[in-house]
Write an enzyme that holds these catalytic residues in place. Structure first.
Site, PDB file in Angstrom:
ATOM      1  N   GLU A  84       0.930  -0.996   0.078  1.00 59.96           N
ATOM      2  CA  GLU A  84       0.031  -0.004   0.191  1.00 59.96           C
ATOM      3  C   GLU A  84       1.004   1.405   0.009  1.00 59.96           C
ATOM      4  O   GLU A  84       1.921   0.996   0.753  1.00 59.96           O
ATOM      5  CB  GLU A  84      -0.782   0.090   1.313  1.00 59.96           C
TER       6      GLU A  84
ATOM      7  N   ASP B 247      -5.794  10.084   9.157  1.00 59.15           N
ATOM      8  CA  ASP B 247      -4.532   9.544   9.705  1.00 59.15           C
ATOM      9  C   ASP B 247      -4.049  10.170  11.023  1.00 59.15           C
ATOM     10  O   ASP B 247      -4.483  11.440  11.105  1.00 59.15           O
ATOM     11  CB  ASP B 247      -3.702  10.106   8.563  1.00 59.15           C
TER      12      ASP B 247
END
Length: 280
Positions: A49, A60
């Site tokens: 990823e 995040d």
């Protein structure tokens, strides 16, 4: 068959789940991140990823936010990220690559153009964190035409009805966000994961990978044995950050330390089933 489907099928035949490590493109610079990308498969990555640096990564936590800032400071752009993947593909035609990021840069690039260029570079799937299926018509057809999977995120708070709807728009695999909150802040228990998976399995036949909060080899092994894969992101980026010098530049320790960590994660995941009494 797509690279993603073929890889999960191969791992299922081996009786184990996938290790899916994450790197942030251009973190801390293009040369280092490209070298890390190229070395990940030999270290044990089954799928990879790649984060597309963005200034406002709403899902995040602090570790990935810092990595995105380093990537942007180093000059990351979407064409640059795609060029990284194309360079990787010169030596590796088998390992699936998934781009993870946010909609704004893709919209600015152009949906059709982005999907065409991503597929040409060798990208296999997209995780677009802030694009719900209700608004995904702008990219679903271009992605399908280009042969790109759109990987959907589901969470512990996703209702059964919502789960079925979201997964009806998914392909490749399902990304189970194992906690409520941002990346890298805490971890779900083994019992929580075991309770969640049957509900997801009832809504889709796609493989399921668990992410958000997977940090240690034991946690990765547990997640990959309960589901079909484990995504490890913040833990790797924290190690990378710890090796940088006072100016934020890579050192001689950067690649070896991160790759050593991936190897430890891979060894645990490849060992297979983890006993139920081991905590996640």
């Amino acid at each position: 068959m797509s690279r993603i489907a073929a890889r999960f099928q191969s791992l299922a035949a081996q009786g184990r789940g996938a290790l899916i490590p994450y790197l942030e493109a251009y973190d801390p610079d293009l040369e280092t991140s490209l070298a890390l990308l190229k070395a990940m498969p030999d270290a044990g990555a089954d799928l990879i990823e790649i984060g597309m640096p963005f200034s406002d990564p709403s899902a995040d936590g602090p570790v990935i936010q810092a990595a995105a800032r380093r990537g942007l400071k180093a000059g990351a752009t979407l064409p640059g990220v795609l060029a990284m993947v194309a360079e990787f593909r010169k030596d590796n035609a088998e390992t699936p690559v998934i781009l993870m990021g946010y909609l704004n840069p893709i919209e600015a690039y152009g949906y059709d153009r982005f999907c065409t260029d991503a597929a040409k570079a060798g990208v296999d799937g997209l995780i677009i964190v802030d694009l719900p299926p209700e608004e995904a018509d702008v990219i679903e057809k271009p992605a399908e035409d280009a042969g790109l999977d759109i990987i959907r995120l589901v969470a512990p708070t996703t209702s059964d009805d919502r789960l079925r709807y979201v997964l009806s728009h998914a392909s490749g695999f399902v990304y189970y966000v194992s906690i409520t909150g941002i990346t890298g802040t805490r971890a779900a228990s083994t019992d929580d994961l075991k309770a969640a998976l049957p509900r997801i399995r009832a809504a889709t036949t796609l493989p399921v990978a668990i992410g958000f909060g997977i940090r240690s080899p034991q946690q990765a092994a547990t997640a990959a044995s309960i589901a079909d894969g484990a995504v490890v992101a913040s833990a790797l980026l924290a190690t990378l950050a710890d090796t940088l010098d006072a100016e934020g530049k890579a050192t001689a320790e950067t690649l070896p330390r991160v790759l050593e960590q991936i190897k430890a994660l891979a060894t645990a995941v490849q060992a297979g089933t983890v006993s139920a009494d081991q905590p996640a």
